[in-house]
Design an enzyme around this catalytic site. Structure first.
Site: not given
Lengths: 356, 387
Positions: B121-124, B239
């Site tokens: 995940q390349g976010y911060s 779910e």
């Protein structure tokens, strides 16, 4: 799998909210609070009219046949309006008498209590509930002597159901000559207390050993009541943060306040479901029901006092005054926390019951 | 109120347990081929990837939080493999199902489910932590490819991943949020450098990832240009495991009680020490309130109702309880606090709780810090004004 209140339980809750918000609005409450602490006749009559007293009495005996969870939800609502009546004690006394397995007790007392013709209170001690000795005991099985401190609404009550040690319960008539009711200045003026001095007072012993069940139910109701106080303090604080301005802005915009209020909510909101759960365990008599009652009383007692104290801080100077009703719920929380064993005492019991 | 399962859910539970008896043995746990066969069979039976349609390799079941709970618990009970762990399944797949093109769904979802594609995940970024939308990693469209330049950080397990989904600034002239796009790309290419960061407990799970003209095809963008912020927030309609976090807290608490039973303190089991008992009971009150709030959320989810403010509190409660457990554990284990646990030399003893001291801190930081979480509870939950 359904962890919700039933429609019927929600209806009872909503009708109580409707009733109290009319008869015990904050404005009225503040006026009433300066009177001599006593049972509030108007609210008592309103509760009787709703038929609450028989909530846990089986339908076969003329009650509603509902469960402790229902009464606990009612206790939460009463607490959030600081209702000054012995309803929870009356309901539990009615339940105990209905389950007493004594025709005499049922025939003499059940109907007058359910109809509200007689007022009942509980005179419990945390020692007596463990099945061991109690500070009150009976030698001859017919009379009881000794002192029971801080009995709620004892000044108005006609009878008291008391723990007598070894899991036994007894019923005494408080208008008997042998009973001295010593008035005490109560911390919580919405629930006045007396010390009871009994000197060879006639007692009827319950054939069924119900002391532990009754004591646990009382713990759960005080936990529910503590939740009602905490939630009320939280809500008042949040509302205040949305209207009070300082430094040219709403104080609720300051992160210090946001975090303080978020912590209060984090303590308070999930705790509602712990008292629901403990009441449900009591109702279906799970193996850990006793432990959950102790744990829930400890947890809610502490959360409520912490939250009410934080609410005073959020309000600033006005929070410390008599004029703002926060102190009413702070005192209710302190009383709920202390009665029948403080949080530390309940934690010790919970540890014991968990076989740690 | 009724905490028992209904007849039909009890029957489902039995069906799942029978399936596990016929299809799983614990000795298969070390055989990767047997594990993928098991996952395929379990998906075919409708137990895994329930929210993913069959055409993309899932089992396309209608949502049922109680069935999901039964599957989770039954599988966990015999340690059978569940869905591929990681952010690919947790975040990318629901995002693609919601906002991806047909081609993206077909190319990426099936291979993510089998574990062939493992996503980071390349976010911060170093300058964009809690204020994520201020990110500066740049994407430019040149000759049918995006050219990516910049840096991401705290990228969990990037050194073991094949692909990344990232928020990248593609519209430098648009506003803070409106300039961001959601891009997918391969990690194994010359323009990408991955450097694992050593954590305070000695492990290396997080990475820094550097981009110098890293490339990805023009159509590996999810949603339109400038829609990346919205795409990354696309609702997870699957779910929701609202009891998951709370039952994790309860398991950790139960382990602490076990530790207190076997550790000697003042010449008797620590569990007999009044201070330890008080402390544990205090934590247990908190754990049970959290767990019961989880039951309530589960019940709301099952009935399609909104659980309200407690739905925002799970992460914070789990974090706080994790801290309380770490602090109590350190009282229980005494001088074992002086030893660093070393999993390389075998199973550590009481000193394993030292790791809890450190990992509970990670919980307060990852996936939104506790300070940001408190803002969310105050603003969205209590309705306080934004600052």
């Amino acid at each position: 799998m359904d962890f919700h209140l039933s429609e019927e339980q929600e209806m009872i809750r909503d009708s109580l909210v409707g009733c109290y918000s009319q008869c015990n609005s904050d404005e009225l409450l503040v006026q009433k609070y300066d009177r001599e602490p006593a049972l509030d006749d108007e609210l008592w009559r309103a509760q009787l009219a709703l038929g609450l007293t028989g909530v846990m009495v089986p339908e076969s005996l003329g009650g509603l046949g509902m469960d402790l969870l229902t009464l606990a939800v009612a206790a939460e609502v009463s607490a959030s309006y600081a209702v000054a009546t012995p309803m929870e004690y009356q309901c539990l006394a009615a339940w105990a008498i209905a389950c007493s397995d004594s025709q005499t007790l049922i025939e003499t007392w059940l109907q007058p209590i359910v109809l509200g013709e007689k007022i009942a209170t509980l005179a419990l001690s945390d020692e007596g509930a463990e099945g061991g000795p109690d500070s009150l005991s009976t030698h001859d099985g017919a009379t009881v002597s000794g002192i029971r401190r801080f009995v709620p609404f004892a000044a108005e009550a006609d009878i008291a159901v008391l723990t007598l040690g070894d899991g036994k319960l007894g019923l005494v008539e408080l208008r008997h000559d042998s009973v001295v009711r010593e008035a005490v200045a109560p911390l919580d003026r919405s629930r006045p207390v007396c010390h009871l001095r009994l000197d060879s007072t006639p007692v009827v012993i319950f054939p069924e050993a119900l002391a532990q069940r009754l004591y646990d139910a009382a713990l759960i109701l005080h936990a529910a009541s503590a939740f009602g106080a905490a939630k009320r303090c939280l809500d008042m604080s949040v509302e205040y943060a949305k209207v009070r301005e300082q430094f040219g802005q709403l104080i609720g915009q300051f992160q210090a306040l946001k975090h303080q209020l978020a912590h209060m909510a984090l303590d308070t909101e999930p705790a509602r479901f712990l008292y629901w759960y403990a009441a449900h365990c009591w109702d279906i008599e799970t193996e850990d029901a006793r432990q959950m009652a102790a744990l829930c009383k400890a947890h809610l007692g502490e959360v409520a006092v912490d939250t009410a104290r934080a609410a005073v801080e959020v309000h600033g100077g006005i929070g410390f005054t008599w004029e703002l009703p926060i102190h009413i719920w702070l005192k209710r929380a302190m009383a709920d926390s202390a009665i029948y064993g403080t949080p530390a005492r309940q934690r010790a019991r919970s540890a014991e019951l968990a076989r740690w | 109120m009724d905490l028992e399962l209904s007849e039909s859910h009890l029957a489902f539970q039995e069906e799942v347990e029978n399936f596990l008896v016929s299809n799983w043995r614990s000795d298969l746990a070390k055989d990767p081929e047997a594990i993928s066969v098991f996952r395929r069979t379990a998906t075919g039976a409708g137990y895994l990837y329930r929210n993913v349609p069959e055409i993309y390799g899932g089992s396309g079941q209608s949502p049922d939080v109680l069935k999901a709970k039964i599957i989770r618990e039954s599988f966990a009970g015999v340690r059978a493999p569940r869905e591929m762990p990681g952010v690919g399944m947790m975040m990318l797949v629901p995002t693609l199902l919601d906002c991806g093109s047909e081609l993206q769904k077909q190319s990426f979802i099936p291979r993510t489910l089998t574990g062939e594609y493992r996503w980071a995940q390349g976010y911060s970024e170093p300058g964009a932590g809690s204020d994520l939308a201020s990110l500066r990693t740049k994407g430019e469209l040149v000759d049918g490819h995006w050219l990516i330049n910049g840096q991401k950080i705290w990228t969990t397990m990037a050194h073991k991943c094949t692909h990344m989904f990232a928020l990248v600034r593609t519209e430098p002239d648009a506003g803070k949020h409106a300039g961001i796009s959601y891009l997918l790309f391969e990690l194994d290419q010359p323009g990408v450098t991955i450097r694992p960061l050593k954590q305070m407990n000695g492990d290396k799970e997080f990475c820094e990832v550097f981009f110098e003209d890293a490339r990805t095809p023009a159509d590996w963008i999810v949603g339109e240009r400038g829609e990346g912020w919205r795409v990354s927030k696309s609702t997870l309609k699957h779910e929701r495991n609202s009891v998951g976090a709370a039952s994790g807290s309860k398991d950790l608490f139960d382990k602490l009680v076990k530790q207190a039973r076997k550790t000697t303190l003042n010449e008797r089991p620590a569990i007999e020490d009044p201070l330890v008992r008080d402390r544990l009971a205090k934590i247990q009150g908190h754990v049970m309130a959290h767990l019961c709030a989880g039951y309530y959320q589960l019940s709301c989810d099952a009935g399609g109702a909104d659980a309200g403010i407690v739905g925002l509190m799970n992460k914070m409660n789990t974090t706080v309880i994790g801290h309380e457990i770490a602090a109590a554990a350190s009282e229980v284990i005494g001088d074992s606090n002086l030893q660093m646990p070393d999993y390389k030399v075998g199973r550590p003893g009481a000193e394993k709780w030292v790791n809890q001291q450190m990992l509970s801190l990670a919980a307060a930081l990852g996936g939104g810090t506790s300070n940001i979480n408190l803002n969310i509870i105050a603003e969205r939950g209590l309705g306080l004004p934004r600052d």
